[in-house]
Structure formats: structure tokens, C-alpha cells
Design a protein around this motif. Structure first.
Motif, PDB file in Angstrom:
ATOM      1  N   LYS A  69       0.824  -1.229   0.000  1.00 18.92           N
ATOM      2  CA  LYS A  69       0.000   0.000   0.000  1.00 18.92           C
ATOM      3  C   LYS A  69       0.854   1.274   0.000  1.00 18.92           C
ATOM      4  CE  LYS A  69      -3.883  -2.370   0.673  1.00 18.92           C
ATOM      5  NZ  LYS A  69      -4.154  -3.223  -0.447  1.00 18.92           N
ATOM      6  N   LEU A  70       1.997   1.217  -0.679  1.00 20.51           N
ATOM      7  CA  LEU A  70       2.857   2.398  -0.771  1.00 20.51           C
ATOM      8  C   LEU A  70       2.331   3.338  -1.849  1.00 20.51           C
ATOM      9  CD1 LEU A  70       6.303   0.673  -0.394  1.00 20.51           C
ATOM     10  CD2 LEU A  70       5.369   2.428   1.117  1.00 20.51           C
ATOM     11  N   THR A  71       2.346   4.633  -1.548  1.00 19.70           N
ATOM     12  CA  THR A  71       1.911   5.632  -2.504  1.00 19.70           C
ATOM     13  C   THR A  71       3.129   6.297  -3.141  1.00 19.70           C
ATOM     14  OG1 THR A  71       1.899   7.441  -0.901  1.00 19.70           O
ATOM     15  CG2 THR A  71      -0.136   6.122  -1.084  1.00 19.70           C
ATOM     16  N   TYR A  72       2.887   6.998  -4.221  1.00 12.45           N
ATOM     17  CA  TYR A  72       3.971   7.708  -4.902  1.00 12.45           C
ATOM     18  C   TYR A  72       4.628   8.719  -3.961  1.00 12.45           C
ATOM     19  CZ  TYR A  72       6.477  10.548  -8.264  1.00 12.45           C
ATOM     20  OH  TYR A  72       7.464  11.225  -8.929  1.00 12.45           O
ATOM     21  N   ALA A  73       3.816   9.430  -3.191  1.00 14.69           N
ATOM     22  CA  ALA A  73       4.345  10.445  -2.269  1.00 14.69           C
ATOM     23  C   ALA A  73       5.240   9.833  -1.198  1.00 14.69           C
ATOM     24  CB  ALA A  73       3.191  11.207  -1.616  1.00 14.69           C
ATOM     25  N   GLN A  74       5.031   8.564  -0.870  1.00 16.52           N
ATOM     26  CA  GLN A  74       5.833   7.912   0.163  1.00 16.52           C
ATOM     27  C   GLN A  74       7.163   7.365  -0.361  1.00 16.52           C
ATOM     28  OE1 GLN A  74       2.828   5.053   1.199  1.00 16.52           O
ATOM     29  NE2 GLN A  74       2.244   6.165   3.053  1.00 16.52           N
ATOM     30  N   LEU A  75       7.306   7.224  -1.654  1.00 16.73           N
ATOM     31  CA  LEU A  75       8.507   6.589  -2.209  1.00 16.73           C
ATOM     32  C   LEU A  75       9.815   7.241  -1.751  1.00 16.73           C
ATOM     33  CD1 LEU A  75       7.383   5.621  -5.839  1.00 16.73           C
ATOM     34  CD2 LEU A  75       7.417   4.207  -3.763  1.00 16.73           C
ATOM     35  N   PRO A  76       9.927   8.585  -1.760  1.00 21.32           N
ATOM     36  CA  PRO A  76      11.209   9.172  -1.329  1.00 21.32           C
ATOM     37  C   PRO A  76      11.579   8.869   0.127  1.00 21.32           C
ATOM     38  CG  PRO A  76       9.941  10.763  -2.585  1.00 21.32           C
ATOM     39  CD  PRO A  76       9.026   9.592  -2.314  1.00 21.32           C
ATOM     40  N   SER A  77      10.605   8.493   0.946  1.00 20.56           N
ATOM     41  CA  SER A  77      10.913   8.222   2.352  1.00 20.56           C
ATOM     42  C   SER A  77      11.061   6.730   2.665  1.00 20.56           C
ATOM     43  CB  SER A  77       9.832   8.834   3.258  1.00 20.56           C
ATOM     44  OG  SER A  77       8.592   8.190   3.053  1.00 20.56           O
ATOM     45  N   VAL A  78      10.967   5.882   1.648  1.00 18.87           N
ATOM     46  CA  VAL A  78      11.164   4.442   1.858  1.00 18.87           C
ATOM     47  C   VAL A  78      12.616   4.207   2.258  1.00 18.87           C
ATOM     48  CG1 VAL A  78      11.227   2.191   0.688  1.00 18.87           C
ATOM     49  CG2 VAL A  78       9.324   3.738   0.286  1.00 18.87           C
ATOM     50  N   THR A  79      12.830   3.338   3.244  1.00 15.61           N
ATOM     51  CA  THR A  79      14.188   3.076   3.737  1.00 15.61           C
ATOM     52  C   THR A  79      14.731   1.754   3.201  1.00 15.61           C
ATOM     53  OG1 THR A  79      13.457   1.856   5.688  1.00 15.61           O
ATOM     54  CG2 THR A  79      13.615   4.272   5.896  1.00 15.61           C
ATOM     55  N   ALA A  80      16.037   1.607   3.302  1.00 17.39           N
ATOM     56  CA  ALA A  80      16.687   0.356   2.892  1.00 17.39           C
ATOM     57  C   ALA A  80      16.145  -0.811   3.719  1.00 17.39           C
ATOM     58  CB  ALA A  80      18.200   0.468   3.044  1.00 17.39           C
ATOM     59  N   GLU A  81      15.910  -0.571   4.992  1.00 13.59           N
ATOM     60  CA  GLU A  81      15.393  -1.625   5.869  1.00 13.59           C
ATOM     61  C   GLU A  81      14.002  -2.079   5.418  1.00 13.59           C
ATOM     62  OE1 GLU A  81      15.464  -4.528   8.587  1.00 13.59           O
ATOM     63  OE2 GLU A  81      17.152  -3.222   8.123  1.00 13.59           O
ATOM     64  N   GLU A  82      13.171  -1.119   5.047  1.00 13.35           N
ATOM     65  CA  GLU A  82      11.821  -1.470   4.566  1.00 13.35           C
ATOM     66  C   GLU A  82      11.898  -2.291   3.283  1.00 13.35           C
ATOM     67  OE1 GLU A  82       9.211   2.254   6.301  1.00 13.35           O
ATOM     68  OE2 GLU A  82      10.393   2.556   4.476  1.00 13.35           O
ATOM     69  N   LEU A  83      12.773  -1.881   2.361  1.00 13.16           N
ATOM     70  CA  LEU A  83      12.940  -2.636   1.124  1.00 13.16           C
ATOM     71  C   LEU A  83      13.455  -4.047   1.414  1.00 13.16           C
ATOM     72  CD1 LEU A  83      14.429   0.121  -1.215  1.00 13.16           C
ATOM     73  CD2 LEU A  83      12.091  -0.785  -1.211  1.00 13.16           C
ATOM     74  N   GLU A  85      12.866  -5.757   4.164  1.00 13.93           N
ATOM     75  CA  GLU A  85      11.717  -6.493   4.706  1.00 13.93           C
ATOM     76  C   GLU A  85      10.766  -6.939   3.602  1.00 13.93           C
ATOM     77  OE1 GLU A  85       9.823  -4.101   7.699  1.00 13.93           O
ATOM     78  OE2 GLU A  85      11.648  -3.986   8.903  1.00 13.93           O
ATOM     79  N   MET A  86      10.755  -6.208   2.493  1.00 13.27           N
ATOM     80  CA  MET A  86       9.901  -6.552   1.353  1.00 13.27           C
ATOM     81  C   MET A  86      10.537  -7.650   0.497  1.00 13.27           C
ATOM     82  SD  MET A  86       8.784  -2.607   0.513  1.00 13.27           S
ATOM     83  CE  MET A  86       8.115  -2.877  -1.110  1.00 13.27           C
ATOM     84  N   GLY A  87      11.761  -8.058   0.854  1.00  9.51           N
ATOM     85  CA  GLY A  87      12.428  -9.138   0.132  1.00  9.51           C
ATOM     86  C   GLY A  87      13.197  -8.699  -1.096  1.00  9.51           C
ATOM     87  N   ILE A  88      13.541  -7.431  -1.177  1.00  8.73           N
ATOM     88  CA  ILE A  88      14.245  -6.892  -2.341  1.00  8.73           C
ATOM     89  C   ILE A  88      15.746  -7.017  -2.115  1.00  8.73           C
ATOM     90  CG2 ILE A  88      14.621  -4.815  -3.730  1.00  8.73           C
ATOM     91  CD1 ILE A  88      11.692  -4.071  -3.054  1.00  8.73           C
ATOM     92  N   PRO A  89      16.487  -7.589  -3.081  1.00 10.23           N
ATOM     93  CA  PRO A  89      17.935  -7.792  -2.933  1.00 10.23           C
ATOM     94  C   PRO A  89      18.713  -6.470  -2.860  1.00 10.23           C
ATOM     95  CG  PRO A  89      17.121  -8.832  -4.964  1.00 10.23           C
ATOM     96  CD  PRO A  89      15.976  -8.119  -4.338  1.00 10.23           C
ATOM     97  N   VAL A  90      19.912  -6.542  -2.304  1.00 16.15           N
ATOM     98  CA  VAL A  90      20.757  -5.378  -2.037  1.00 16.15           C
ATOM     99  C   VAL A  90      20.946  -4.491  -3.274  1.00 16.15           C
ATOM    100  CG1 VAL A  90      23.068  -4.606  -1.350  1.00 16.15           C
ATOM    101  CG2 VAL A  90      21.989  -6.509  -0.161  1.00 16.15           C
ATOM    102  N   GLY A  91      21.332  -5.063  -4.386  1.00 23.38           N
ATOM    103  CA  GLY A  91      21.585  -4.265  -5.588  1.00 23.38           C
ATOM    104  C   GLY A  91      20.355  -3.494  -6.039  1.00 23.38           C
ATOM    105  N   HIS A  92      19.215  -4.134  -6.012  1.00 24.99           N
ATOM    106  CA  HIS A  92      17.970  -3.463  -6.397  1.00 24.99           C
ATOM    107  C   HIS A  92      17.567  -2.428  -5.354  1.00 24.99           C
ATOM    108  CE1 HIS A  92      16.493  -6.703  -9.461  1.00 24.99           C
ATOM    109  NE2 HIS A  92      17.609  -6.094  -9.825  1.00 24.99           N
ATOM    110  N   ARG A  93      17.841  -2.704  -4.077  1.00 25.64           N
ATOM    111  CA  ARG A  93      17.539  -1.717  -3.032  1.00 25.64           C
ATOM    112  C   ARG A  93      18.306  -0.428  -3.300  1.00 25.64           C
ATOM    113  NH1 ARG A  93      17.865  -6.163   0.956  1.00 25.64           N
ATOM    114  NH2 ARG A  93      19.890  -5.438   1.643  1.00 25.64           N
ATOM    115  N   LYS A  94      19.580  -0.558  -3.649  1.00 32.30           N
ATOM    116  CA  LYS A  94      20.405   0.627  -3.916  1.00 32.30           C
ATOM    117  C   LYS A  94      19.857   1.411  -5.107  1.00 32.30           C
ATOM    118  CE  LYS A  94      24.680  -1.134  -1.913  1.00 32.30           C
ATOM    119  NZ  LYS A  94      25.205  -0.027  -1.123  1.00 32.30           N
TER     120      LYS A  94
END
Length: 125
Positions: A69-83, A85-94
Motif C-alpha cells: 500500500k505504498l503511494t507515490y508520495a511515500q517513495l522518497p521516504s522508503v528506507t533500505a530496511e523497509e525494502l 523487509e519486502m524481500g528486495i535484494p541489495v543491488g535493487h535496493r540501492k
């Protein structure tokens, strides 16, 4: 009699497995990735999907971002830790974090953006 009933009941799990396998092999549909017509966050989810598409990650992660349920406005505040937790690999998180940091507010509606992409003509302000 009894042996026929056993054969029919043994076939039921196989039929369910076959049905599930067919669904998996068919893959997601466009409507399942974009949400239904009654989705209240339809416009917002398209903006999130477009932000992911800008870096070639919409097919991979749009369903994940939609589920969270992430919105466009929230994207700039998404953290590496949240990504993480979502199961996204390190390279893609960066990549995602760098892209999200560069995002600003979208001035034009998604339909105007789509027309610009198809026609190659920017919308008139």
C-alpha cells in the motif's frame, strides 16, 4: 463400487493440483498487476508503477509495492530496511533508493504522461 469411489477421490487432489499449476503457468494478468476498476488508489498505484518502470523494475516489484500500500508520495521516504523487509535484494535496493531520492511531485496526470510517451508530445500546461 468401492474401488471406483476410491479412484474418484484419489483424482480430486490431482485435479486441484492441475488447476493450480495452470494458474501459475498462465502468470499474472495485466489487471491483476494494476488492480481492479474499483481500486480507490488506482491513480496512485499507476504513479508507483511508473516510478518503478522508469528504472525497469515495474514487472518485478509493482505487485510488492501495491501489496504494501505504498503511494507515490511515500517513495522518497522508503528506507533500505523497509525494502529489505519486502524481500528486495541489495543491488535493487540501492537502485530503488537512488531513484526514489530523485523523485519530485508529478504535475501531470498519468493519462497525460501516457499520451506523452505514445505520441512523443508533451502535454500543454
Amino acid at each position: 463400487g468401492a474401488s471406483l469411489a476410491r479412484m474418484e477421490s484419489a483424482g480430486a487432489p490431482l485435479a486441484r493440483m492441475d488447476s493450480a499449476l495452470s494458474e501459475i503457468m498462465a502468470g499474472p494478468t495485466v489487471s491483476s498487476l494494476q488492480g481492479g476498476p474499483n481500486d480507490a488508489s488506482d491513480e496512485g498505484s499507476h504513479l508507483v508503477e511508473q516510478a518503478l518502470a522508469d528504472i525497469g523494475m515495474a514487472l518485478l516489484y509493482a505487485p510488492v509495492f501495491h501489496a504494501e500500500k505504498l503511494t507515490y508520495a511515500q517513495l522518497p521516504s522508503v528506507t533500505a530496511e523497509e525494502l529489505k523487509e519486502m524481500g528486495i535484494p541489495v543491488g535493487h535496493r540501492k537502485q530503488l533508493l537512488a531513484h526514489f531520492a530523485s523523485l519530485g511531485p508529478r504535475r501531470q496526470p498519468a493519462i497525460a504522461w501516457g499520451l506523452e510517451q505514445v505520441l512523443g508530445v508533451p502535454p500543454v500546461d
